[in-house]
Each structure stands twice: as structure tokens, then as C-alpha cells.
Scaffold this motif. Structure first.
Motif, PDB file in Angstrom:
ATOM      1  N   HIS A 277      44.006  85.575  53.635  1.00 59.41           N
ATOM      2  CA  HIS A 277      43.705  84.220  54.109  1.00 59.41           C
ATOM      3  C   HIS A 277      42.503  83.694  53.342  1.00 59.41           C
ATOM      4  N   LEU A 278      42.777  82.883  52.321  1.00 61.89           N
ATOM      5  CA  LEU A 278      41.731  82.413  51.417  1.00 61.89           C
ATOM      6  C   LEU A 278      40.636  81.610  52.113  1.00 61.89           C
ATOM      7  N   PRO A 279      40.951  80.676  53.024  1.00 64.65           N
ATOM      8  CA  PRO A 279      39.864  79.951  53.678  1.00 64.65           C
ATOM      9  C   PRO A 279      38.898  80.867  54.429  1.00 64.65           C
ATOM     10  N   THR A 280      39.437  81.897  55.091  1.00 65.99           N
ATOM     11  CA  THR A 280      38.570  82.846  55.787  1.00 65.99           C
ATOM     12  C   THR A 280      37.692  83.590  54.794  1.00 65.99           C
ATOM     13  N   MET A 281      38.288  84.046  53.705  1.00 66.87           N
ATOM     14  CA  MET A 281      37.507  84.739  52.681  1.00 66.87           C
ATOM     15  C   MET A 281      36.397  83.842  52.149  1.00 66.87           C
ATOM     16  N   ALA A 282      36.734  82.613  51.817  1.00 64.42           N
ATOM     17  CA  ALA A 282      35.734  81.695  51.263  1.00 64.42           C
ATOM     18  C   ALA A 282      34.588  81.471  52.237  1.00 64.42           C
ATOM     19  N   ASP A 283      34.910  81.348  53.522  1.00 63.94           N
ATOM     20  CA  ASP A 283      33.869  81.168  54.535  1.00 63.94           C
ATOM     21  C   ASP A 283      32.971  82.391  54.634  1.00 63.94           C
ATOM     22  N   GLN A 284      33.572  83.571  54.597  1.00 61.85           N
ATOM     23  CA  GLN A 284      32.804  84.796  54.817  1.00 61.85           C
ATOM     24  C   GLN A 284      31.914  85.172  53.644  1.00 61.85           C
ATOM     25  N   ILE A 285      32.338  84.849  52.422  1.00 61.80           N
ATOM     26  CA  ILE A 285      31.548  85.253  51.259  1.00 61.80           C
ATOM     27  C   ILE A 285      30.924  84.062  50.534  1.00 61.80           C
ATOM     28  N   ASN A 286      31.017  82.883  51.158  1.00 64.18           N
ATOM     29  CA  ASN A 286      30.537  81.656  50.506  1.00 64.18           C
ATOM     30  C   ASN A 286      31.185  81.527  49.136  1.00 64.18           C
ATOM     31  N   GLY A 287      32.504  81.618  49.153  1.00 62.34           N
ATOM     32  CA  GLY A 287      33.270  81.694  47.914  1.00 62.34           C
ATOM     33  C   GLY A 287      33.461  80.363  47.212  1.00 62.34           C
ATOM     34  N   ARG A 288      34.178  80.450  46.094  1.00 64.17           N
ATOM     35  CA  ARG A 288      34.398  79.309  45.228  1.00 64.17           C
ATOM     36  C   ARG A 288      35.277  78.263  45.906  1.00 64.17           C
ATOM     37  N   ARG A 289      34.898  77.005  45.764  1.00 63.79           N
ATOM     38  CA  ARG A 289      35.700  75.876  46.242  1.00 63.79           C
ATOM     39  C   ARG A 289      35.781  74.868  45.096  1.00 63.79           C
ATOM     40  N   PRO A 290      36.671  75.104  44.153  1.00 63.42           N
ATOM     41  CA  PRO A 290      36.690  74.304  42.922  1.00 63.42           C
ATOM     42  C   PRO A 290      36.816  72.808  43.146  1.00 63.42           C
ATOM     43  N   LEU A 291      37.594  72.401  44.147  1.00 64.28           N
ATOM     44  CA  LEU A 291      37.798  70.971  44.357  1.00 64.28           C
ATOM     45  C   LEU A 291      36.577  70.291  44.966  1.00 64.28           C
ATOM     46  N   GLU A 292      35.566  71.087  45.361  1.00 58.93           N
ATOM     47  CA  GLU A 292      34.329  70.525  45.899  1.00 58.93           C
ATOM     48  C   GLU A 292      33.205  70.550  44.866  1.00 58.93           C
ATOM     49  N   ALA A 293      33.533  70.933  43.629  1.00 61.02           N
ATOM     50  CA  ALA A 293      32.529  70.980  42.567  1.00 61.02           C
ATOM     51  C   ALA A 293      32.231  69.567  42.058  1.00 61.02           C
ATOM     52  N   ASN A 294      31.386  69.471  41.034  1.00 63.97           N
ATOM     53  CA  ASN A 294      31.034  68.153  40.499  1.00 63.97           C
ATOM     54  C   ASN A 294      32.253  67.499  39.849  1.00 63.97           C
ATOM     55  N   PRO A 295      32.260  66.169  39.769  1.00 58.32           N
ATOM     56  CA  PRO A 295      33.453  65.449  39.285  1.00 58.32           C
ATOM     57  C   PRO A 295      33.929  65.875  37.896  1.00 58.32           C
ATOM     58  N   ALA A 296      33.012  66.183  37.006  1.00 58.75           N
ATOM     59  CA  ALA A 296      33.411  66.583  35.657  1.00 58.75           C
ATOM     60  C   ALA A 296      34.180  67.904  35.697  1.00 58.75           C
ATOM     61  N   PHE A 297      33.710  68.845  36.517  1.00 63.97           N
ATOM     62  CA  PHE A 297      34.416  70.120  36.628  1.00 63.97           C
ATOM     63  C   PHE A 297      35.782  69.924  37.265  1.00 63.97           C
ATOM     64  N   VAL A 298      35.857  69.125  38.324  1.00 65.35           N
ATOM     65  CA  VAL A 298      37.137  68.892  39.004  1.00 65.35           C
ATOM     66  C   VAL A 298      38.146  68.284  38.042  1.00 65.35           C
ATOM     67  N   ALA A 299      37.703  67.341  37.217  1.00 65.48           N
ATOM     68  CA  ALA A 299      38.604  66.722  36.242  1.00 65.48           C
ATOM     69  C   ALA A 299      39.103  67.758  35.238  1.00 65.48           C
ATOM     70  N   TRP A 300      38.194  68.605  34.752  1.00 70.68           N
ATOM     71  CA  TRP A 300      38.607  69.666  33.824  1.00 70.68           C
ATOM     72  C   TRP A 300      39.547  70.645  34.510  1.00 70.68           C
ATOM     73  N   TYR A 301      39.220  71.006  35.750  1.00 73.31           N
ATOM     74  CA  TYR A 301      40.013  71.969  36.506  1.00 73.31           C
ATOM     75  C   TYR A 301      41.449  71.468  36.664  1.00 73.31           C
ATOM     76  N   GLN A 302      41.604  70.211  36.987  1.00 77.09           N
ATOM     77  CA  GLN A 302      42.945  69.650  37.159  1.00 77.09           C
ATOM     78  C   GLN A 302      43.697  69.577  35.833  1.00 77.09           C
ATOM     79  N   GLN A 303      42.971  69.277  34.756  1.00 76.12           N
ATOM     80  CA  GLN A 303      43.585  69.301  33.430  1.00 76.12           C
ATOM     81  C   GLN A 303      44.035  70.712  33.067  1.00 76.12           C
ATOM     82  N   ASP A 304      43.187  71.693  33.339  1.00 76.54           N
ATOM     83  CA  ASP A 304      43.493  73.093  33.014  1.00 76.54           C
ATOM     84  C   ASP A 304      44.736  73.564  33.766  1.00 76.54           C
TER      85      ASP A 304
END
Length: 197
Positions: A38-65
Motif C-alpha cells: 500500500h504505497l500511500p501508507t508507505m509514503a506516510d510512514q517513511i515520509n516518502g517521495r510524492r513526485p506530483l507534489e514536487a516543484n512545477p519544473a520537476f512535475v513537468a519533466w516527470y510527466q514528460q519522462d
């Protein structure tokens, strides 16, 4: 060496990796375990990566990638119009499918339905239809999707993955090394080539 494929249907990268990992395991004659967490639980417990909540430039690159990798693999991928949908039922159903030795076909079908067809992973009827596509009993899949036993197993998988050092999905665990991300499967291939059976 047994390979463990940690995944959650929430991740488009799991959709891409699921279409590669089975062939890679067969190429190297390795057992492959499909382990939903369960990824949301993991992210909550370890303060994990949330790519879509990153800065706009990263999100744009992430979606392109994401689109570039999908094109490379000749797959269509787009976020569901109501993303994120609740993932728990699908994860439980994936556990049951793995027990029937149908993990690869069912997981790939669910991911294709969610990431390319606007399918509702929270719908019992939809999960049953996808199960039928894979030669599985739709009613049994519905039961599994609502099972407290499989709910507990997904929670246990999540804790086990965290203990192994998994911080996101898809991750392939060789027992000694972790390979995170669809784009690291080439490095896994190289590693397995250097580790003959």
C-alpha cells in the motif's frame, strides 16, 4: 536468487515495469514473486517521495519522462480522470491472483485497465471482469477484494517492504540489492547477467 517485485496499482511506473519484469525473470530463469503493498501508507510512514507534489519544473519533466518511457515500450498511459482511486480492493485481488499462479496476467490487466482504459480499480464488478479476462473466477476475485485476510496481508507486505529498505515502487528486490524504478530494470538485467545460476 528469487526476485520480489514490489508494486502498487497507484503507480504508472508499476504499469510500465509490470510489462517488463516477467520477461526479465524468465530470461534469467529466476523465480518472481509479485508482492503488492500500500504505497500511500508507505509514503506516510517513511515520509516518502510524492513526485506530483514536487516543484512545477520537476512535475513537468516527470510527466514528460513517463510519456517517453511509455512510447518506448509502445504502451499508452494517462492518469485516470478521478485519480487517485482507492487501491485497496485491487491490491487484495492481486494477492489472490498470485495464489492462483495468475499474478502476472491479472496485475498487468488491472494496470492496463487503470492506466490506459479509465477503468475503475475500486469497482468489484470491474475487477471481476478483468479476472475473467485472465481465466479467473470473478466471484472469487470479488470475495478476495473484500477479504480481511488479504487486507492484513497487504498491510504486512507494506511493513516487510519498509523493513527491507523499499521506499517506493516499482522496486525489485534480489535479496541483496534493490532496484527502484522502471528505468532501473536495465541495471537489474546487467546484474543478473553477472550472477549466473
Amino acid at each position: 536468487m528469487t526476485l520480489t517485485f514490489w508494486f502498487d496499482v497507484h503507480s504508472p511506473w508499476c504499469y510500465l515495469a509490470a510489462h517488463r519484469i516477467g520477461d526479465l525473470a524468465r530470461k534469467h530463469k529466476r523465480e518472481l514473486l509479485w508482492r503488492p503493498l500500500h504505497l500511500p501508507t508507505m509514503a506516510d510512514q517513511i515520509n516518502g517521495r510524492r513526485p506530483l507534489e514536487a516543484n512545477p519544473a520537476f512535475v513537468a519533466w516527470y510527466q514528460q519522462d513517463l510519456q517517453d518511457w511509455a512510447a518506448l515500450q509502445k504502451l499508452n498511459v494517462h492518469y485516470h480522470s478521478h485519480y487517485p482511486l482507492r487501491n485497496s480492493r485491487a491490491l487484495r485481488a492481486c494477492l489472490w491472483a498470485a495464489e492462483q499462479n495468475k499474478a502476472e496476467s491479472f496485475v498487468k490487466r488491472v494496470l492496463l485497465g487503470y492506466w490506459a482504459e479509465e477503468g475503475d480499480i475500486s469497482s468489484l464488478d470491474q475487477l471481476a471482469l478483468w479476472a475473467g479476462d485472465c481465466g479467473l473466477d470473478g466471484e472469487a476475485v470479488k470475495a478476495a477484494a473484500q477479504s480481511e485476510t488479504y487486507k492484513a496481508q497487504v498491510a504486512s507486505n507494506t511493513q516487510e517492504a519498509i523493513a527491507r529498505g523499499v521506499f517506493g515502487v516499482p522496486t525489485v528486490d534480489t535479496g541483496t540489492k534493490l532496484y527502484f524504478g522502471n528505468d532501473r530494470l536495465d541495471l537489474l538485467d546487467l546484474h543478473l547477467t553477472s550472477q549466473p545460476i
